[in-house]
Design an enzyme around this catalytic site. Structure first.
Site, PDB file in Angstrom:
ATOM      1  N   GLU A 191     -17.034  -8.053  -2.821  1.00  0.00           N
ATOM      2  CA  GLU A 191     -15.639  -7.583  -2.865  1.00  0.00           C
ATOM      3  C   GLU A 191     -14.665  -8.769  -2.855  1.00  0.00           C
ATOM      4  OE1 GLU A 191     -13.661  -5.110  -3.168  1.00  0.00           O
ATOM      5  OE2 GLU A 191     -14.731  -3.253  -2.781  1.00  0.00           O
ATOM      6  N   CYS A 205      -0.022   4.239   1.908  1.00  0.00           N
ATOM      7  CA  CYS A 205      -0.343   5.241   2.943  1.00  0.00           C
ATOM      8  C   CYS A 205       0.820   5.547   3.885  1.00  0.00           C
ATOM      9  CB  CYS A 205      -1.594   4.842   3.716  1.00  0.00           C
ATOM     10  SG  CYS A 205      -1.646   3.131   4.224  1.00  0.00           S
ATOM     11  N   TYR A 238      -1.275  -9.129  16.415  1.00  0.00           N
ATOM     12  CA  TYR A 238      -0.209  -8.630  17.288  1.00  0.00           C
ATOM     13  C   TYR A 238      -0.098  -9.491  18.543  1.00  0.00           C
ATOM     14  CZ  TYR A 238      -1.106  -4.792  14.122  1.00  0.00           C
ATOM     15  OH  TYR A 238      -1.300  -4.064  12.974  1.00  0.00           O
ATOM     16  N   CYS A 286       0.862  -1.179   0.000  1.00  0.00           N
ATOM     17  CA  CYS A 286       0.000   0.000   0.000  1.00  0.00           C
ATOM     18  C   CYS A 286       0.898   1.228   0.000  1.00  0.00           C
ATOM     19  CB  CYS A 286      -0.920   0.013   1.217  1.00  0.00           C
ATOM     20  SG  CYS A 286      -2.378   1.055   0.958  1.00  0.00           S
ATOM     21  N   ARG A 336     -10.783   7.403   4.546  1.00  0.00           N
ATOM     22  CA  ARG A 336     -10.590   6.395   3.501  1.00  0.00           C
ATOM     23  C   ARG A 336     -11.921   5.833   2.976  1.00  0.00           C
ATOM     24  NH1 ARG A 336      -5.260   6.488   4.342  1.00  0.00           N
ATOM     25  NH2 ARG A 336      -4.236   5.553   6.146  1.00  0.00           N
ATOM     26  N   CYS A 391      -3.852   6.116   0.331  1.00  0.00           N
ATOM     27  CA  CYS A 391      -3.322   4.822  -0.112  1.00  0.00           C
ATOM     28  C   CYS A 391      -2.933   4.781  -1.595  1.00  0.00           C
ATOM     29  CB  CYS A 391      -4.329   3.726   0.217  1.00  0.00           C
ATOM     30  SG  CYS A 391      -4.650   3.592   1.994  1.00  0.00           S
ATOM     31  N   SER A 397      -5.180  -3.404  15.059  1.00  0.00           N
ATOM     32  CA  SER A 397      -4.552  -2.673  16.166  1.00  0.00           C
ATOM     33  C   SER A 397      -5.529  -2.288  17.274  1.00  0.00           C
ATOM     34  CB  SER A 397      -3.858  -1.428  15.620  1.00  0.00           C
ATOM     35  OG  SER A 397      -4.769  -0.619  14.897  1.00  0.00           O
ATOM     36  N   LYS A 401     -12.121  -5.089   3.191  1.00  0.00           N
ATOM     37  CA  LYS A 401     -11.529  -4.239   4.231  1.00  0.00           C
ATOM     38  C   LYS A 401     -12.447  -3.048   4.457  1.00  0.00           C
ATOM     39  CE  LYS A 401      -7.395  -1.509   5.181  1.00  0.00           C
ATOM     40  NZ  LYS A 401      -6.027  -1.187   4.741  1.00  0.00           N
ATOM     41  N   LYS A 426     -11.141  -7.741   7.264  1.00  0.00           N
ATOM     42  CA  LYS A 426     -10.442  -6.846   8.185  1.00  0.00           C
ATOM     43  C   LYS A 426     -11.308  -5.643   8.473  1.00  0.00           C
ATOM     44  CE  LYS A 426      -6.555  -3.786   8.370  1.00  0.00           C
ATOM     45  NZ  LYS A 426      -5.674  -2.970   7.611  1.00  0.00           N
ATOM     46  N   ARG A 447      -2.207   3.512  12.922  1.00  0.00           N
ATOM     47  CA  ARG A 447      -1.748   4.716  12.224  1.00  0.00           C
ATOM     48  C   ARG A 447      -0.728   5.488  13.056  1.00  0.00           C
ATOM     49  NH1 ARG A 447      -7.641   6.109   9.420  1.00  0.00           N
ATOM     50  NH2 ARG A 447      -7.738   4.127   8.272  1.00  0.00           N
TER      51      ARG A 447
END
Ligand code: PBG
Ligand code: ZN
Length: 323
Positions: free
Chosen positions: A232, A119, A312, A117, A216, A127, A273, A194, A247, A204
């Site tokens: 999609e 961004c 994570y 990407c 976005r 992006c 995140s 997404k 996501k 971010r």
């Protein structure tokens, strides 16, 4: 009286025998954030336990990951210099290309996935390349750049490419670019469904990729749309994606199940995140049993239909699985 259900829950061995869903360390991909320098390991306040690292630290981190049985990483680059198109992402000496080479040299057995990407690389934080009139990302100019970026990653040694920008036609453009460049053996894991989510907030901060204006919503999906979410992912399958993705994960487990039932492709989920930070902060506040909530969350992803979990939490989960 113990009847139908409860007599099967009395004995712990029988409970294990009857467990329907299982987690293994092979289910996980661990995200990593690379920036330039040496010996750099900056913890980010909004994501305890997550660091921006220089490549030497990443190489050490891979050692730890392998000792836990995690052999897949997802790389994000934070360049020194950003510009309007995100040139660093398309440069063979850019942060991501040079890091892939160093990581694969030190750890040829590590499976290196790259987030594809712009961004993190654009000075406006969007992006792709901006259309000056519409003040949002120009789809088709960005497609050409995504193909270039994919080729740079593949040449540097990336094992799988994961485009996350939600451009229409991105899989076709990237597949054609990779095939023409001699990389038809490199799979594409598409961030196929997404959503435009507030759960990306802490990311971010870590990736230094917040848009400098607007949001976005003209390329990522409306969280309210279920039929479009399936379309999609099916569109990316038709374009040749090898693995699909939903996501964020937690607020979208219905979509995970829908896509799992609509496509036979393997399905990844991104435990993003904000989802990670919520558990971390709740644990810090002493209001939840962190390990149990984390494991319950992970099993929920698999039960919903996820084949791959990008998280994570992966290291902490692996430690518990290996215990
Ligand atoms: C880049 C990208 C984002 C995430 C993964 N790839 C951020 C965004 O779309 O703004 C989010 C990951 C996370 O929140 O953990 N497009
Ligand atoms: Zn992006």
């Amino acid at each position: 009286m113990f009847t139908r259900f409860r007599r099967k829950r009395l004995n712990p061995v029988l409970r294990d025998l009857l467990q329907e869903t299982h987690l293994t360390v092979n289910d996980f991909i661990y995200p990593l954030f690379i920036r330039s320098g040496e010996g750099v390991k900056n913890e980010v306040g909004s994501m305890p336990g997550v660091f921006q690292m220089s490549v030497d630290e990443i190489i050490k981190e891979c050692e730890t990951l392998k000792s836990l049985g995690i052999y897949s990483i997802l790389l994000f680059g934070i360049p020194d210099v950003k510009d309007s198109v995100g040139s660093d992402a398309m440069c063979e000496h850019g942060i991501i290309a040079s890091s892939i080479r160093a990581i694969k040299e030190a750890h040829p057995d590590m499976f290196v996935v790259t987030d594809l990407c712009f961004c993190e690389y654009t000075d406006h934080g969007h992006c792709g390349v901006l259309d000056p009139v519409l003040e949002t990302v120009d789809n088709d100019i960005t497609l050409g750049n995504l193909a270039k970026q994919a080729l740079v990653h593949a040449k540097a040694g990336a094992d799988m490419i994961a485009p996350s920008g939600m451009m229409d036609g991105m899989i076709t453009a990237i597949r054609e670019g990779l095939d023409a460049g001699g990389f038809s053996h490199i799979p594409i894991m598409s961030y196929s469904t997404k959503f435009a989510s507030a759960y990306y907030g802490p990311f971010r901060d870590v990736a230094e990729s917040a848009p400098s204006f607007g949001d976005r919503r003209s390329y990522q999906m409306n969280p309210a749309n279920r039929k479009e979410a399936i379309l999609e992912s099916l569109a990316d399958e038709a374009e040749g994606a090898d693995i699909l993705m939903v996501k964020p994960a937690l607020a979208y487990l219905d979509i995970v199940r829908d896509i799992k039932e609509s496509s036979s492709l393997p399905l990844a989920i991104y435990n993003v995140s904000g989802e990670y930070s919520m558990l971390k902060m709740a644990a810090k506040a002493g209001v939840i049993d962190y390990e149990r909530v984390m494991m319950e969350t992970m099993i929920g992803f698999k039960r919903a239909g996820a084949d791959i979990i990008i998280s994570y939490h992966a290291k902490e989960v692996a430690e518990l699985i290996n215990k």
